[in-house]
Design a protein around this motif. Structure first.
Motif, PDB file in Angstrom:
ATOM      1  N   VAL A 143       9.982   1.274  15.998  1.00 32.34           N
ATOM      2  CA  VAL A 143      11.306   0.966  15.437  1.00 32.34           C
ATOM      3  C   VAL A 143      11.502   1.707  14.115  1.00 32.34           C
ATOM      4  O   VAL A 143      12.544   2.330  13.881  1.00 32.34           O
ATOM      5  CB  VAL A 143      11.480  -0.565  15.251  1.00 32.34           C
ATOM      6  CG1 VAL A 143      12.749  -0.880  14.479  1.00 32.34           C
ATOM      7  CG2 VAL A 143      11.493  -1.255  16.609  1.00 32.34           C
ATOM      8  N   VAL A 144      10.485   1.668  13.244  1.00 31.58           N
ATOM      9  CA  VAL A 144      10.569   2.371  11.951  1.00 31.58           C
ATOM     10  C   VAL A 144      10.846   3.850  12.187  1.00 31.58           C
ATOM     11  O   VAL A 144      11.708   4.457  11.536  1.00 31.58           O
ATOM     12  CB  VAL A 144       9.267   2.176  11.129  1.00 31.58           C
ATOM     13  CG1 VAL A 144       9.209   3.137   9.947  1.00 31.58           C
ATOM     14  CG2 VAL A 144       9.171   0.742  10.639  1.00 31.58           C
ATOM     15  N   PHE A 145      10.141   4.439  13.129  1.00 26.38           N
ATOM     16  CA  PHE A 145      10.332   5.861  13.433  1.00 26.38           C
ATOM     17  C   PHE A 145      11.743   6.143  13.932  1.00 26.38           C
ATOM     18  O   PHE A 145      12.381   7.102  13.510  1.00 26.38           O
ATOM     19  CB  PHE A 145       9.315   6.316  14.485  1.00 26.38           C
ATOM     20  CG  PHE A 145       8.243   7.180  13.906  1.00 26.38           C
ATOM     21  CD1 PHE A 145       8.477   8.515  13.651  1.00 26.38           C
ATOM     22  CD2 PHE A 145       6.996   6.658  13.602  1.00 26.38           C
ATOM     23  CE1 PHE A 145       7.488   9.324  13.108  1.00 26.38           C
ATOM     24  CE2 PHE A 145       6.004   7.455  13.058  1.00 26.38           C
ATOM     25  CZ  PHE A 145       6.250   8.795  12.812  1.00 26.38           C
TER      26      PHE A 145
ATOM     27  N   GLU B 113      -4.155   1.792  10.062  1.00 29.92           N
ATOM     28  CA  GLU B 113      -5.511   1.993   9.540  1.00 29.92           C
ATOM     29  C   GLU B 113      -6.455   0.940  10.106  1.00 29.92           C
ATOM     30  O   GLU B 113      -6.136  -0.246  10.150  1.00 29.92           O
ATOM     31  CB  GLU B 113      -5.523   1.937   8.012  1.00 29.92           C
ATOM     32  CG  GLU B 113      -6.843   2.444   7.476  1.00 29.92           C
ATOM     33  CD  GLU B 113      -6.878   2.574   5.964  1.00 29.92           C
ATOM     34  OE1 GLU B 113      -7.816   3.208   5.490  1.00 29.92           O
ATOM     35  OE2 GLU B 113      -5.987   2.043   5.287  1.00 29.92           O
ATOM     36  N   TYR B 114      -7.611   1.422  10.543  1.00 28.15           N
ATOM     37  CA  TYR B 114      -8.556   0.519  11.200  1.00 28.15           C
ATOM     38  C   TYR B 114      -9.893   0.419  10.465  1.00 28.15           C
ATOM     39  O   TYR B 114     -10.344  -0.670  10.125  1.00 28.15           O
ATOM     40  CB  TYR B 114      -8.799   0.979  12.643  1.00 28.15           C
ATOM     41  CG  TYR B 114      -9.819   0.120  13.360  1.00 28.15           C
ATOM     42  CD1 TYR B 114      -9.482  -1.153  13.799  1.00 28.15           C
ATOM     43  CD2 TYR B 114     -11.121   0.551  13.561  1.00 28.15           C
ATOM     44  CE1 TYR B 114     -10.413  -1.969  14.426  1.00 28.15           C
ATOM     45  CE2 TYR B 114     -12.057  -0.257  14.186  1.00 28.15           C
ATOM     46  CZ  TYR B 114     -11.701  -1.513  14.618  1.00 28.15           C
ATOM     47  OH  TYR B 114     -12.624  -2.322  15.229  1.00 28.15           O
ATOM     48  N   LEU B 115     -10.518   1.575  10.218  1.00 23.96           N
ATOM     49  CA  LEU B 115     -11.917   1.554   9.779  1.00 23.96           C
ATOM     50  C   LEU B 115     -12.119   0.797   8.469  1.00 23.96           C
ATOM     51  O   LEU B 115     -12.989  -0.072   8.380  1.00 23.96           O
ATOM     52  CB  LEU B 115     -12.462   2.980   9.675  1.00 23.96           C
ATOM     53  CG  LEU B 115     -13.959   3.104   9.384  1.00 23.96           C
ATOM     54  CD1 LEU B 115     -14.801   2.393  10.429  1.00 23.96           C
ATOM     55  CD2 LEU B 115     -14.379   4.570   9.305  1.00 23.96           C
ATOM     56  N   TRP B 116     -11.298   1.101   7.448  1.00 25.75           N
ATOM     57  CA  TRP B 116     -11.506   0.446   6.155  1.00 25.75           C
ATOM     58  C   TRP B 116     -11.201  -1.058   6.211  1.00 25.75           C
ATOM     59  O   TRP B 116     -12.058  -1.871   5.823  1.00 25.75           O
ATOM     60  CB  TRP B 116     -10.702   1.150   5.052  1.00 25.75           C
ATOM     61  CG  TRP B 116     -10.901   0.490   3.722  1.00 25.75           C
ATOM     62  CD1 TRP B 116     -10.020  -0.279   3.038  1.00 25.75           C
ATOM     63  CD2 TRP B 116     -12.103   0.496   2.938  1.00 25.75           C
ATOM     64  NE1 TRP B 116     -10.578  -0.756   1.879  1.00 25.75           N
ATOM     65  CE2 TRP B 116     -11.858  -0.298   1.792  1.00 25.75           C
ATOM     66  CE3 TRP B 116     -13.361   1.076   3.101  1.00 25.75           C
ATOM     67  CZ2 TRP B 116     -12.821  -0.503   0.803  1.00 25.75           C
ATOM     68  CZ3 TRP B 116     -14.323   0.873   2.118  1.00 25.75           C
ATOM     69  CH2 TRP B 116     -14.047   0.087   0.989  1.00 25.75           C
TER      70      TRP B 116
ATOM     71  N   SER C 159       3.262   7.344   5.271  1.00 21.97           N
ATOM     72  CA  SER C 159       2.395   6.392   4.577  1.00 21.97           C
ATOM     73  C   SER C 159       2.406   5.031   5.264  1.00 21.97           C
ATOM     74  O   SER C 159       1.350   4.423   5.487  1.00 21.97           O
ATOM     75  CB  SER C 159       2.852   6.259   3.127  1.00 21.97           C
ATOM     76  OG  SER C 159       2.044   5.349   2.449  1.00 21.97           O
ATOM     77  N   VAL C 160       3.595   4.568   5.615  1.00 21.96           N
ATOM     78  CA  VAL C 160       3.720   3.259   6.272  1.00 21.96           C
ATOM     79  C   VAL C 160       2.967   3.257   7.601  1.00 21.96           C
ATOM     80  O   VAL C 160       2.200   2.333   7.897  1.00 21.96           O
ATOM     81  CB  VAL C 160       5.215   2.889   6.473  1.00 21.96           C
ATOM     82  CG1 VAL C 160       5.375   1.798   7.523  1.00 21.96           C
ATOM     83  CG2 VAL C 160       5.824   2.435   5.156  1.00 21.96           C
ATOM     84  N   VAL C 161       3.160   4.312   8.379  1.00 22.26           N
ATOM     85  CA  VAL C 161       2.477   4.382   9.681  1.00 22.26           C
ATOM     86  C   VAL C 161       0.964   4.448   9.479  1.00 22.26           C
ATOM     87  O   VAL C 161       0.197   3.775  10.176  1.00 22.26           O
ATOM     88  CB  VAL C 161       2.983   5.588  10.504  1.00 22.26           C
ATOM     89  CG1 VAL C 161       2.142   5.784  11.757  1.00 22.26           C
ATOM     90  CG2 VAL C 161       4.440   5.387  10.886  1.00 22.26           C
TER      91      VAL C 161
ATOM     92  N   GLY D  49       0.819  -1.216   0.000  1.00 17.67           N
ATOM     93  CA  GLY D  49       0.000   0.000   0.000  1.00 17.67           C
ATOM     94  C   GLY D  49       0.847   1.258   0.000  1.00 17.67           C
ATOM     95  O   GLY D  49       0.590   2.198  -0.760  1.00 17.67           O
ATOM     96  N   ALA D  50       1.886   1.275   0.843  1.00 22.45           N
ATOM     97  CA  ALA D  50       2.743   2.465   0.931  1.00 22.45           C
ATOM     98  C   ALA D  50       3.545   2.648  -0.355  1.00 22.45           C
ATOM     99  O   ALA D  50       3.689   3.773  -0.858  1.00 22.45           O
ATOM    100  CB  ALA D  50       3.677   2.351   2.128  1.00 22.45           C
TER     101      ALA D  50
END
Lengths: 298, 431
Positions: free
Chosen positions: A278-280, A230-233, A223-225, A103-104
């Motif tokens: 970790v990514v951050f 992402e929850y709702l979709w 984008s990755v975060v 996705g990202a």
């Protein structure tokens, strides 16, 4: 001699020394005030994370205590074991990683392509197109969810990975950030590329992308975060645990009415949160420089 | 986050009712697979799976797929609203006290009466208040499932330390008078009563205080928050949190705070009973909700969730879903569900049946909730449960009173037009 003396006397009095300009603190210097702000910020952001991780090792009797008990009796992994036995956390983790990366990457490619077209191609109404792209940022996700869901269902994409990924590929935020950055790039480089016989794709990937690493990193992290959290979709389009992402999987551990098992939830939430922390940490420098790139265009 | 506003009424309820009445159920063969969207109220997933197994043993030709449709009633509703214009609907769906009427208005659910008659379901055995909650215009649009009332829980150890009698307060004034002795035995930052806010909750427990003062949210569709009784009830709640004798406090998870001994008492759902019994290290007391200045009366609202059958499914799917729904809510299964969760048995025969008798013997606290159901409950006011976003509007108002200490008259004057507009826009045209 007297002449000399006279001359000396006649000299104007030396001007008082100019007040020394206060030295700007070097990067790395920080006054006590700055330290206090930094320490406070770290505490505000870090203490809940620390509590979450520690709570993941606690049993209910350690959690429901007054006064608060910070440290668990032992590094008991039973909450992690229970979380992974109640829901397929391994599968969900892989789903999250795959959906996030695809996705990202898709979002960034579309953002790069769109921004490139808006800056470097002589297309009619490009300003209007850019305004339209920006306007999409004003539309709440909830407004588009029902039409998106209907379309996704009609395509037979409910409970599929592409059903989760495809509707979220277009990114106005990425397009905006890339466009602002591209406007700061020297035109001479592209002219040289043109003389070299480079087409649009080569110009984009061999010339522009290498010069845009900080911005790409910034958009990438955001984008990755976003995709990871992402929850709702994903919640709406999946009801099969084997297709769910980690944030949706947490739903399966929550309780309506009954007592929430906070140890279990915190253990599971740690599994969801820590990869992004970790990514951050790894990309924080690039993120800051990327977000500020293109901020000054004068 | 709610999607309710996005999916306005698609069709009137008449179409759904007429369609259901036209079906000759005797000529229909049930579908071989149905899907049930649940949020497993009261951590009930294992119980639901067990009931499905038993149903499959009795009806091997009908498979039931249990889907976690969300973490709570609102999330189930979001999913249901999003899916309503597609074929990706369940055959049986959780329909909570504040959502079922919206499904009815939208023409999304079917009346159950003919189906139940065809299947020989003894609807007279449903607890009348609970089954009656889903009645509108002479038809029943859902059946009771995980039904609850608010219940007064108290920490018997702290009660004894404070020198209080081992019972709940008769009325709110008595609880207020117990505030001081309880504060003396509570830790710093503790409070005599834990009472949280939030949608699907605040406007529910406030019904008790409102009715106890002689007020109501509405008289059928007419909002009645401008009455002196409603204002007095609102200001009483404000003083519970902010007055000189304040004795209540909010919490993010009042159940956890109560279990930790931070709160001496708690108003929680009966559906929390099993979890609280497990989590508390002290002896847990249960009592009826306190009465109000009006004296003893039926001031306890019913709540929780029922189950509905979507109108757009095929008659075959609807019949199979109704068969499962009848099985799910029969005397034995409602008893087992109650035993495992703390929710009310929805059948009168179950209340005094052998399974529940065992439960009362093991867990006397459970008897309180069942006795309260029969002696003290009444159906909720329409503006909370029938008006789309009614619960949300009321909760926003109550949060201003509870969290900011705003005067009730000001708040009620602010939200009354919102409730009226929600009715005229989203209900009146479809009645």
């Amino acid at each position: 001699m007297s002449l000399t003396a006279t001359r000396r006397d006649a000299r104007p009095a030396p001007a008082p020394p100019a007040p020394e300009r206060p030295r700007r603190p070097r990067r790395g210097d920080a006054g006590p005030g700055r330290y206090a702000v930094m320490v406070l910020s770290v505490l505000v952001l870090g203490v809940p994370l620390l509590w979450m991780v520690l709570a993941g090792f606690k049993q209910p009797d350690e959690l429901y205590t007054v006064p608060l008990q910070w440290l668990p009796h032992s590094l008991d992994l039973s909450n992690y074991a229970e979380a992974t036995s109640l829901v397929p956390m391994g599968t969900m983790f892989l789903n999250s990683v795959g959906i996030t990366l695809v996705g990202a990457a898709g979002e960034m490619l579309l953002g790069l392509g769109c921004a490139y077209a808006l800056v470097f191609l002589d297309i009619p109404f490009r300003r209007a197109i850019f305004v339209a792209v920006i306007f999409t940022l004003l539309i709440p996700q909830q407004i588009t969810i029902i039409p998106n869901y209907t379309l996704t269902a009609e395509l037979g994409w409910i409970n599929t990975y592409h059903g989760i990924v495809v509707p979220g590929l277009a990114s106005a935020f990425g397009t905006f950030l890339f466009r602002q950055h591209f406007l700061t790039l020297p035109a001479s480089i592209l002219e040289a590329a043109e003389l070299d016989g480079a087409g649009h794709w080569r110009k984009l990937f061999q010339f522009i992308v290498p010069m845009s690493a900080p911005t790409i990193a910034a958009v990438g992290v955001v984008s990755v975060v976003g995709k990871w959290n992402e929850y709702l979709w994903p919640f709406l389009v999946t009801d099969d645990p084997d297709k769910m992402t980690l944030p949706v999987g947490l739903t399966l551990l929550q309780k309506v009415d009954g007592m929430q098992d906070w140890g279990l939830l915190m253990a599971a939430t740690s599994l969801v949160t820590l990869p992004m922390v970790v990514v951050f940490l790894v990309l924080q420098r690039r993120l800051v420089s990327g977000l500020t790139a293109g901020a000054v265009t004068g | 986050m709610t999607l309710a506003a996005c999916a306005g009424p698609a069709v009137g309820d008449d179409a759904a009712a007429a369609e259901a009445e036209d079906v000759d159920w005797a000529s229909i063969t049930p579908a071989d697979e149905i899907t049930w969207w649940s949020n497993h109220p009261g951590a009930s997933k294992p119980i639901e799976e067990e009931i499905i197994k038993r149903f499959n043993a009795e009806h091997p030709d009908i498979a039931v797929k249990l889907v976690t449709g969300g973490a709570n009633y609102d999330e189930i509703a979001q999913r249901f609203q999003a899916a309503s214009s597609t074929d990706n609907l369940p055959d049986l769906v959780i329909a909570s006290d504040v959502w079922w009427f919206r499904y009815f208005i939208n023409g999304q659910i079917m009346p159950l009466d003919d189906l139940f008659t065809h299947l020989g379901v003894d609807t007279g055995d449903f607890v009348p208040t609970l089954y009656g909650d889903y009645e509108f215009e002479g038809q029943h649009w859902a059946a009771p499932y995980a039904r609850s009332t608010p219940l007064f829980y108290y920490n018997k150890d702290l009660w004894a330390k404070a020198g209080l009698p081992d019972r709940g307060p008769k009325d709110w004034a008595e609880l207020e008078s117990w505030g001081e002795p309880l504060r003396a035995v509570l830790p710093d930052g503790g409070a005599p009563l834990g009472l949280a806010t939030g949608t699907s909750w605040a406007a529910w427990w406030f019904s008790n205080i409102l009715w106890g003062h002689g007020g109501a949210y509405s008289d059928e569709w007419a909002v009645t928050l401008d009455t002196p009784e409603a204002v007095a009830a609102g200001n009483y709640v404000r003083d519970m949190y902010h007055g000189p004798k304040a004795f209540a406090a909010v919490g993010t998870d009042t159940n956890a705070d109560f279990a930790a001994g931070t709160f001496a008492a708690l108003i929680g759902s009966t559906g929390s009973l099993s979890g609280l019994l497990e989590a508390t290290s002290f002896e847990l007391g249960t009592a009826f909700l306190p009465d109000g200045p009006q004296g003893p009366g039926r001031y306890t609202p019913t709540g929780g969730t029922g189950l509905a059958i979507p109108a757009s499914r095929t008659p075959e799917q609807q019949l199979a879903a109704a068969m499962f729904l009848a099985f799910l809510t029969n005397e034995e299964n409602t008893s087992e569900f109650s035993q495992g969760t703390g929710y009310m048995p929805v059948r009168t025969s179950a209340i005094d049946g052998p399974i529940m008798g065992e439960v009362y013997a093991q867990t006397p606290q459970f008897r309180t909730s069942v006795d309260q159901l029969t002696a003290k409950t009444r159906s909720q006011d329409w503006s909370r449960v029938f008006v789309p976003s009614g619960d949300k509007i009321l909760t926003d108002g109550l949060e201003k009173i509870v969290l900011r200490g705003t005067d009730a008259e000001t708040v009620w004057a602010e939200i009354t037009p919102q409730l009226e507009r929600a009715f005229t826009d989203n209900v009146e045209p479809y009645l």
